[in-house]
Design a protein around this motif. Structure first.
Motif, PDB file in Angstrom:
ATOM      1  N   LEU A   9       3.399   8.975  14.231  1.00  0.00           N
ATOM      2  CA  LEU A   9       3.016   7.983  13.226  1.00  0.00           C
ATOM      3  C   LEU A   9       2.795   8.589  11.852  1.00  0.00           C
ATOM      4  O   LEU A   9       2.180   7.967  10.985  1.00  0.00           O
ATOM      5  N   THR A  10       3.313   9.782  11.641  1.00  0.00           N
ATOM      6  CA  THR A  10       3.157  10.449  10.355  1.00  0.00           C
ATOM      7  C   THR A  10       3.676   9.559   9.222  1.00  0.00           C
ATOM      8  O   THR A  10       4.784   9.024   9.297  1.00  0.00           O
ATOM      9  N   GLY A  11       2.852   9.387   8.197  1.00  0.00           N
ATOM     10  CA  GLY A  11       3.236   8.568   7.055  1.00  0.00           C
ATOM     11  C   GLY A  11       2.860   7.103   7.198  1.00  0.00           C
ATOM     12  O   GLY A  11       2.940   6.340   6.233  1.00  0.00           O
ATOM     13  N   LYS A  12       2.443   6.700   8.385  1.00  0.00           N
ATOM     14  CA  LYS A  12       2.055   5.312   8.624  1.00  0.00           C
ATOM     15  C   LYS A  12       0.576   5.116   8.271  1.00  0.00           C
ATOM     16  O   LYS A  12      -0.242   6.028   8.386  1.00  0.00           O
ATOM     17  N   VAL A  13       0.241   3.892   7.878  1.00  0.00           N
ATOM     18  CA  VAL A  13      -1.139   3.540   7.535  1.00  0.00           C
ATOM     19  C   VAL A  13      -1.622   2.470   8.502  1.00  0.00           C
ATOM     20  O   VAL A  13      -0.962   1.438   8.677  1.00  0.00           O
ATOM     21  N   ALA A  14      -2.764   2.724   9.105  1.00  0.00           N
ATOM     22  CA  ALA A  14      -3.305   1.804  10.110  1.00  0.00           C
ATOM     23  C   ALA A  14      -4.693   1.313   9.724  1.00  0.00           C
ATOM     24  O   ALA A  14      -5.565   2.105   9.361  1.00  0.00           O
ATOM     25  N   GLY A  35      -0.842  11.023  13.891  1.00  0.00           N
ATOM     26  CA  GLY A  35      -0.352  11.235  12.532  1.00  0.00           C
ATOM     27  C   GLY A  35      -0.629  10.147  11.527  1.00  0.00           C
ATOM     28  O   GLY A  35      -0.330  10.311  10.340  1.00  0.00           O
ATOM     29  N   ALA A  36      -1.194   9.029  11.947  1.00  0.00           N
ATOM     30  CA  ALA A  36      -1.437   7.928  11.012  1.00  0.00           C
ATOM     31  C   ALA A  36      -2.614   8.204  10.092  1.00  0.00           C
ATOM     32  O   ALA A  36      -3.558   8.922  10.453  1.00  0.00           O
ATOM     33  N   LYS A  37      -2.560   7.614   8.923  1.00  0.00           N
ATOM     34  CA  LYS A  37      -3.707   7.558   8.027  1.00  0.00           C
ATOM     35  C   LYS A  37      -4.486   6.315   8.444  1.00  0.00           C
ATOM     36  O   LYS A  37      -3.918   5.213   8.469  1.00  0.00           O
ATOM     37  N   VAL A  38      -5.748   6.484   8.782  1.00  0.00           N
ATOM     38  CA  VAL A  38      -6.483   5.358   9.354  1.00  0.00           C
ATOM     39  C   VAL A  38      -7.589   4.847   8.442  1.00  0.00           C
ATOM     40  O   VAL A  38      -8.255   5.621   7.746  1.00  0.00           O
ATOM     41  N   VAL A  39      -7.732   3.537   8.460  1.00  0.00           N
ATOM     42  CA  VAL A  39      -8.809   2.875   7.731  1.00  0.00           C
ATOM     43  C   VAL A  39      -9.820   2.402   8.765  1.00  0.00           C
ATOM     44  O   VAL A  39      -9.534   1.517   9.579  1.00  0.00           O
ATOM     45  N   ILE A  79      -7.919  -5.405   2.694  1.00  0.00           N
ATOM     46  CA  ILE A  79      -6.477  -5.223   2.489  1.00  0.00           C
ATOM     47  C   ILE A  79      -6.196  -4.661   1.103  1.00  0.00           C
ATOM     48  O   ILE A  79      -5.391  -3.718   0.943  1.00  0.00           O
ATOM     49  N   ALA A  80      -6.864  -5.190   0.079  1.00  0.00           N
ATOM     50  CA  ALA A  80      -6.636  -4.735  -1.302  1.00  0.00           C
ATOM     51  C   ALA A  80      -6.991  -3.262  -1.477  1.00  0.00           C
ATOM     52  O   ALA A  80      -6.236  -2.499  -2.114  1.00  0.00           O
ATOM     53  N   LYS A  81      -8.108  -2.835  -0.901  1.00  0.00           N
ATOM     54  CA  LYS A  81      -8.525  -1.437  -1.026  1.00  0.00           C
ATOM     55  C   LYS A  81      -7.607  -0.498  -0.250  1.00  0.00           C
ATOM     56  O   LYS A  81      -7.363   0.639  -0.675  1.00  0.00           O
ATOM     57  N   THR A  82      -7.090  -0.980   0.872  1.00  0.00           N
ATOM     58  CA  THR A  82      -6.137  -0.170   1.643  1.00  0.00           C
ATOM     59  C   THR A  82      -4.857   0.044   0.841  1.00  0.00           C
ATOM     60  O   THR A  82      -4.337   1.161   0.764  1.00  0.00           O
ATOM     61  N   ILE A  83      -4.367  -1.017   0.241  1.00  0.00           N
ATOM     62  CA  ILE A  83      -3.148  -0.921  -0.579  1.00  0.00           C
ATOM     63  C   ILE A  83      -3.396  -0.039  -1.802  1.00  0.00           C
ATOM     64  O   ILE A  83      -2.549   0.779  -2.195  1.00  0.00           O
ATOM     65  N   GLU A  84      -4.559  -0.174  -2.403  1.00  0.00           N
ATOM     66  CA  GLU A  84      -4.909   0.634  -3.569  1.00  0.00           C
ATOM     67  C   GLU A  84      -4.923   2.123  -3.213  1.00  0.00           C
ATOM     68  O   GLU A  84      -4.459   2.962  -3.988  1.00  0.00           O
ATOM     69  N   LYS A  85      -5.439   2.436  -2.025  1.00  0.00           N
ATOM     70  CA  LYS A  85      -5.549   3.829  -1.600  1.00  0.00           C
ATOM     71  C   LYS A  85      -4.226   4.405  -1.108  1.00  0.00           C
ATOM     72  O   LYS A  85      -3.833   5.507  -1.492  1.00  0.00           O
TER      73      LYS A  85
END
Length: 257
Positions: A9-14, A35-39, A79-85
């Protein structure tokens, strides 16, 4: 591409709701390990910050964003903060849920019904709707709705909870049907009895546990980590042709009747 690579999942955001403890935390750790970046998200900022810090110290990429999913402004901010980050959302795990009432249907009231429907059904629907445009724009994504075996087979004294979890299953199927053309997959995962805070009223009851483990083929209650595997499959390219599915992780509960 090898099967092992398809789980990467490298490069994926969860984004995982209700992920400061229990099943959500186990899922978040599993996604990060792959490998995911997790919120990390739950109602209290200090709780999500603590989990995110722990994961960062373990070498994973994680941030904490507090969100009470029953509140519209907080859903939008998540959702907005995830997209911003991170600039994208690839995986949304709708895990947060409540069960404020344990008892017969006729003894509950409208206030409890509205509360449990708002958190367990309305919030995942609206949160998914907020994530959908971003997934659509990037060519796909995976939504994983954590339902329950109670949404498939009615138990005793969990009627309102069962109704919400059944609705979540149908939400998953409709998301899959409507959004598949955008490359967005949606699936429902249905745990059996898992040792979490949400289900503590059940697994702390010795008589109830004895009855459950005496019937279930695997003869035990699940641990939260045992839910992570199916989510890794559904979140990754290893499950790229899986959508609209309902997957049980229940120790055989549904075949024990």
């Amino acid at each position: 591409m090898s099967i092992k690579q398809r789980f990467d999942l490298t490069g994926k955001v969860a984004v995982i709701t209700g992920s400061s403890k229990g099943i959500g935390l186990s899922i978040a750790k599993g996604l990060a390990e792959n490998g995911a970046k997790v919120v990390i998200s739950s109602r209290k900022q200090d709780a999500v910050d603590a989990v995110a810090k722990e994961m960062q110290e373990a070498g994973f990429e994680a941030i904490g964003i507090a969100c009470h999913i029953g509140e519209a402004d907080q859903r939008e901010a998540l959702i907005a903060k995830t997209i911003e980050k991170y600039g994208r959302i690839d995986i949304l795990v709708n895990n947060a849920a409540i069960n404020p009432y344990y008892g017969p249907l006729e003894d509950s009231d409208e206030e409890v019904f509205d509360k449990v429907m708002n958190v367990n059904v309305k919030a995942p629907w609206l949160l998914s709707n907020l994530a959908q445009p971003h997934m659509k724009a990037q060519g796909g994504g995976s939504i994983i709705n954590i339902s329950s075996v109670e949404g498939i087979h009615p138990g005793f004294k969990l009627g309102l909870y069962s109704v919400t979890k059944s609705a979540l299953i149908m939400l998953s199927k409709n998301q899959a049907k409507e959004w598949g053309r955008h490359g967005i997959r949606s699936n429902a995962v249905c745990p059996g009895l898992v040792k979490t805070k949400l289900s503590q009223a059940l697994w702390s009851n010795e008589k109830m546990v004895a009855g459950y483990t005496g019937v279930v083929p695997l003869k035990r209650i699940a641990e939260p980590d045992e839910l992570a595997g199916i989510v890794m499959l559904l979140a990754s390219d290893a499950g790229s042709y899986m959508t609209g599915g309902v997957y049980t992780v229940d120790g055989g509960y549904l075949i024990s009747g």
